[in-house]
Design an enzyme around this catalytic site. Structure first.
Site, PDB file in Angstrom:
ATOM      1  N   TRP A   1      79.073-130.286  80.325  1.00 14.81           N
ATOM      2  CA  TRP A   1      78.180-129.170  79.695  1.00 14.81           C
ATOM      3  C   TRP A   1      76.687-129.497  80.102  1.00 14.81           C
ATOM      4  O   TRP A   1      76.121-128.396  80.047  1.00 14.81           O
ATOM      5  CB  TRP A   1      78.449-129.526  78.213  1.00 14.81           C
ATOM      6  CG  TRP A   1      79.922-128.711  77.522  1.00 14.81           C
ATOM      7  CD1 TRP A   1      80.797-129.184  77.001  1.00 14.81           C
ATOM      8  CD2 TRP A   1      79.694-127.449  77.283  1.00 14.81           C
ATOM      9  NE1 TRP A   1      81.694-128.133  76.561  1.00 14.81           N
ATOM     10  CE2 TRP A   1      80.995-127.081  76.718  1.00 14.81           C
ATOM     11  CE3 TRP A   1      78.640-126.317  77.467  1.00 14.81           C
ATOM     12  CZ2 TRP A   1      81.354-125.990  76.316  1.00 14.81           C
ATOM     13  CZ3 TRP A   1      79.170-125.048  77.111  1.00 14.81           C
ATOM     14  CH2 TRP A   1      80.277-124.667  76.606  1.00 14.81           C
TER      15      TRP A   1
ATOM     16  N   TRP B   1      66.185-109.643  63.020  1.00 13.72           N
ATOM     17  CA  TRP B   1      65.995-110.855  62.003  1.00 13.72           C
ATOM     18  C   TRP B   1      65.230-110.914  60.865  1.00 13.72           C
ATOM     19  O   TRP B   1      64.167-110.226  60.668  1.00 13.72           O
ATOM     20  CB  TRP B   1      65.588-112.312  63.196  1.00 13.72           C
ATOM     21  CG  TRP B   1      66.516-112.549  64.439  1.00 13.72           C
ATOM     22  CD1 TRP B   1      66.037-112.169  65.483  1.00 13.72           C
ATOM     23  CD2 TRP B   1      67.513-113.180  64.691  1.00 13.72           C
ATOM     24  NE1 TRP B   1      66.935-112.445  66.342  1.00 13.72           N
ATOM     25  CE2 TRP B   1      67.832-112.928  65.969  1.00 13.72           C
ATOM     26  CE3 TRP B   1      68.412-113.532  63.734  1.00 13.72           C
ATOM     27  CZ2 TRP B   1      68.932-113.685  66.365  1.00 13.72           C
ATOM     28  CZ3 TRP B   1      69.641-114.194  64.054  1.00 13.72           C
ATOM     29  CH2 TRP B   1      69.914-114.131  65.435  1.00 13.72           C
TER      30      TRP B   1
ATOM     31  N   ASN C   1      76.802-133.954  66.543  1.00 10.08           N
ATOM     32  CA  ASN C   1      77.174-133.092  67.333  1.00 10.08           C
ATOM     33  C   ASN C   1      77.659-131.774  66.475  1.00 10.08           C
ATOM     34  O   ASN C   1      77.314-130.776  66.722  1.00 10.08           O
ATOM     35  CB  ASN C   1      77.843-133.390  68.634  1.00 10.08           C
ATOM     36  CG  ASN C   1      77.216-134.217  69.438  1.00 10.08           C
ATOM     37  OD1 ASN C   1      76.096-134.349  69.411  1.00 10.08           O
ATOM     38  ND2 ASN C   1      77.725-134.780  70.325  1.00 10.08           N
TER      39      ASN C   1
ATOM     40  N   TRP D   1      67.043-117.422  65.785  1.00 10.99           N
ATOM     41  CA  TRP D   1      67.607-118.967  66.158  1.00 10.99           C
ATOM     42  C   TRP D   1      66.370-119.645  67.020  1.00 10.99           C
ATOM     43  O   TRP D   1      66.491-120.822  66.893  1.00 10.99           O
ATOM     44  CB  TRP D   1      68.934-118.689  67.247  1.00 10.99           C
ATOM     45  CG  TRP D   1      68.634-117.741  68.467  1.00 10.99           C
ATOM     46  CD1 TRP D   1      69.039-116.601  68.683  1.00 10.99           C
ATOM     47  CD2 TRP D   1      67.873-118.241  69.620  1.00 10.99           C
ATOM     48  NE1 TRP D   1      68.507-116.119  69.808  1.00 10.99           N
ATOM     49  CE2 TRP D   1      67.951-117.017  70.728  1.00 10.99           C
ATOM     50  CE3 TRP D   1      67.520-119.452  70.277  1.00 10.99           C
ATOM     51  CZ2 TRP D   1      67.359-117.049  71.781  1.00 10.99           C
ATOM     52  CZ3 TRP D   1      66.766-119.394  71.456  1.00 10.99           C
ATOM     53  CH2 TRP D   1      66.783-118.469  72.278  1.00 10.99           C
TER      54      TRP D   1
ATOM     55  N   TRP E   1      71.878-123.617  70.792  1.00  3.64           N
ATOM     56  CA  TRP E   1      71.349-122.590  69.922  1.00  3.64           C
ATOM     57  C   TRP E   1      71.934-121.385  70.069  1.00  3.64           C
ATOM     58  O   TRP E   1      72.219-120.652  69.319  1.00  3.64           O
ATOM     59  CB  TRP E   1      70.079-122.752  69.565  1.00  3.64           C
ATOM     60  CG  TRP E   1      69.785-123.762  68.642  1.00  3.64           C
ATOM     61  CD1 TRP E   1      68.905-125.101  68.927  1.00  3.64           C
ATOM     62  CD2 TRP E   1      69.497-123.543  67.230  1.00  3.64           C
ATOM     63  NE1 TRP E   1      68.730-125.590  67.754  1.00  3.64           N
ATOM     64  CE2 TRP E   1      69.075-124.723  66.605  1.00  3.64           C
ATOM     65  CE3 TRP E   1      69.798-122.465  66.451  1.00  3.64           C
ATOM     66  CZ2 TRP E   1      68.953-125.026  65.509  1.00  3.64           C
ATOM     67  CZ3 TRP E   1      69.562-122.571  64.872  1.00  3.64           C
ATOM     68  CH2 TRP E   1      69.122-123.823  64.422  1.00  3.64           C
TER      69      TRP E   1
ATOM     70  N   GLU F   1      81.733-133.556  78.144  1.00  2.00           N
ATOM     71  CA  GLU F   1      80.205-133.553  77.383  1.00  2.00           C
ATOM     72  C   GLU F   1      79.283-133.637  78.369  1.00  2.00           C
ATOM     73  O   GLU F   1      78.103-132.877  78.444  1.00  2.00           O
ATOM     74  CB  GLU F   1      79.976-134.442  76.382  1.00  2.00           C
ATOM     75  CG  GLU F   1      81.061-134.214  75.207  1.00  2.00           C
ATOM     76  CD  GLU F   1      80.869-132.910  74.457  1.00  2.00           C
ATOM     77  OE1 GLU F   1      79.585-132.770  74.060  1.00  2.00           O
ATOM     78  OE2 GLU F   1      81.746-132.274  74.411  1.00  2.00           O
TER      79      GLU F   1
END
Length: 440
Positions: A265, A294, A329, A347, A370, A262
């Site tokens: 990341w 969208w 998460n 998004w 996202w 993590e």
């Protein structure tokens, strides 16, 4: 003012590194030959854009500054806290003090980089040098690249290279305490109040910054279940630097590879932001995703924001976010997928809402998450992977403990019907995404 006879000083500029221990830039400042004046600037360019004047992140920063001030005051020094634009504040400081060097730590966000260019130019005109250091990540920029020197865009090979490069020097703490006597001696100054800047402290508590070793050890098996306290909630402390990423990585390397991943990341997304700055300015990492048609439905977006979609796991997550500034998460992935794929809403709307609400909001990680959920990012979930909220609930909140905590009216007539049918939404998403992605 004639400053020729005044003792020259160095300045350390706190930003997202609000701690006195194991702080890279502060260490280098204190080791220099000049006394160090620590400063923090409540940046009007950032604060004036915050619509919520009871913003808990501002209160968090204020509390962290108070902790540092107490330590500095005990050593006969003081943190100097300002409210204004950084350019104006440094103009004042250059008049007030004979400054040799300004020290700070790296920041990778586009506004911070533009701010540094302007500050560097001003300081250079004043004959003042500006030095910055790596502090908020373990490995940055081009430290982890492919053999041909190009950046990784897929996490797994990046993480393997990251681990092969990592050595003890990367995790060694900076012994700032040894040099605390090099802080500029002066009486402790009072920190200006939040109300003077137009903010009202919400007065809520924040997650502890203590490292829970047992939690980290069990992280791999517990992290996906939102009803369990299985995540560290250290995100806000990492975001504002009230804990050292080196210390956390060193501990987690011994306790849990999953937790260490993590942290990798975080490095990965900051690396992506550095190499591909467009992602921080509203662009999809994969350009063809910017052609998606969208939908525009403010009513459905409002239902999503308020946790009134009729999908309990989605609504629970949004209500948790609105109430606490935190969201589990696993649930973040579910609600992000729901907005971009079930509702087919851009998004970027969700990214902006999270940026407003999350205590641990970090541009690189928020954008990365996202775009992963929407399918538009590097190493993203493929566009045809659409989370089924019901199946996610059965897998990760089977007894509905998390959902019932945040959606107490779940089994009453007050709870809304689903705003969209899952099968219909899935079919619509595949059609619209597919049409856009066929274009060259």
């Amino acid at each position: 003012m004639d400053k020729s006879s005044i003792e020259s000083v160095n300045v350390f500029w706190f930003r997202r590194d609000l701690r006195l221990t194991d702080n890279a830039g502060l260490y280098h400042a204190l080791k220099s030959s000049k006394p160090v004046i620590p400063i923090f600037i409540f940046d009007k360019n950032i604060l004036d854009k915050l619509e919520e004047k009871a913003d808990r992140r501002v209160e968090f920063i204020y509390a962290a500054l108070g902790e540092m001030q107490a330590v500095l005051a005990a050593r006969g020094s003081s943190l100097e806290v300002y409210y204004g634009t950084p350019l104006d504040i440094f103009k004042q400081l250059a008049t007030k003090y004979k400054i040799d060097t300004v020290f700070a730590n790296h920041d990778y966000e586009w506004y911070a980089l533009e701010r540094e260019i302007a500050i560097s130019k001003l300081l250079k005109e004043q004959g003042i040098s500006f030095q910055t250091y790596k502090d908020q990540v373990i490995l940055e920029k081009a430290e982890v690249v492919k053999d041909d020197g190009t950046p990784y865009t897929v996490f797994t090979p990046y993480s393997r290279k990251w681990k092969s490069i990592l050595n003890e020097d990367h995790l060694r703490p900076y012994p700032t305490k040894k040099y605390f006597n090099n802080f500029y001696p002066q009486p402790a100054q009072s920190i200006l109040s939040l109300s003077s800047m137009g903010f009202t402290p919400p007065g809520k508590t924040f997650p502890s910054k203590s490292l829970k070793e047992e939690l980290i050890k069990k992280y791999a098996e517990q992290r996906n279940f939102p009803a369990i306290a299985g995540t560290s909630k250290l995100g806000v402390h990492l975001r504002f630097g009230t804990i050292s990423i080196r210390e956390l990585a060193a501990h987690s390397r011994q306790l849990s590879e999953t937790y260490l991943n993590e942290l990798i990341w975080r490095d990965f997304y900051h690396m992506i932001l550095w190499h591909f700055p467009k992602v921080g300015r509203g662009k999809a990492f994969k350009p063809q995703y910017d052609t998606i048609n969208w939908r525009k439905d403010t009513g459905e977006f409002e239902c999503w924001c308020k946790g009134q979609t009729g999908y309990p796991i989605v609504d629970a997550g949004m209500r948790e976010l609105n109430e606490t500034g935190f969201m589990h998460n696993r649930v973040r992935m579910i609600v992000a997928s729901f907005l971009s794929k079930h509702l087919l809403l851009d998004w970027r709307l969700g990214e902006a809402y999270f940026a407003e609400k999350l205590l641990d909001f970090d541009l690189a990680a928020n954008n990365g998450g996202w775009q992963w959920a929407a399918g538009s990012g590097c190493d993203a979930a493929p566009y045809f992977r659409i989370f089924n909220p019901r199946l996610q609930t059965e897998k990760f909140d089977k007894e509905l403990k998390y959902i019932r905590r945040w959606v107490p009216e779940l089994e009453s007539f007050d709870y809304p019907k689903p705003i969209v049918d899952h099968d219909f939404a899935r079919k619509r998403c595949l059609e619209v995404y597919g049409l856009a992605l066929k274009q060259k």
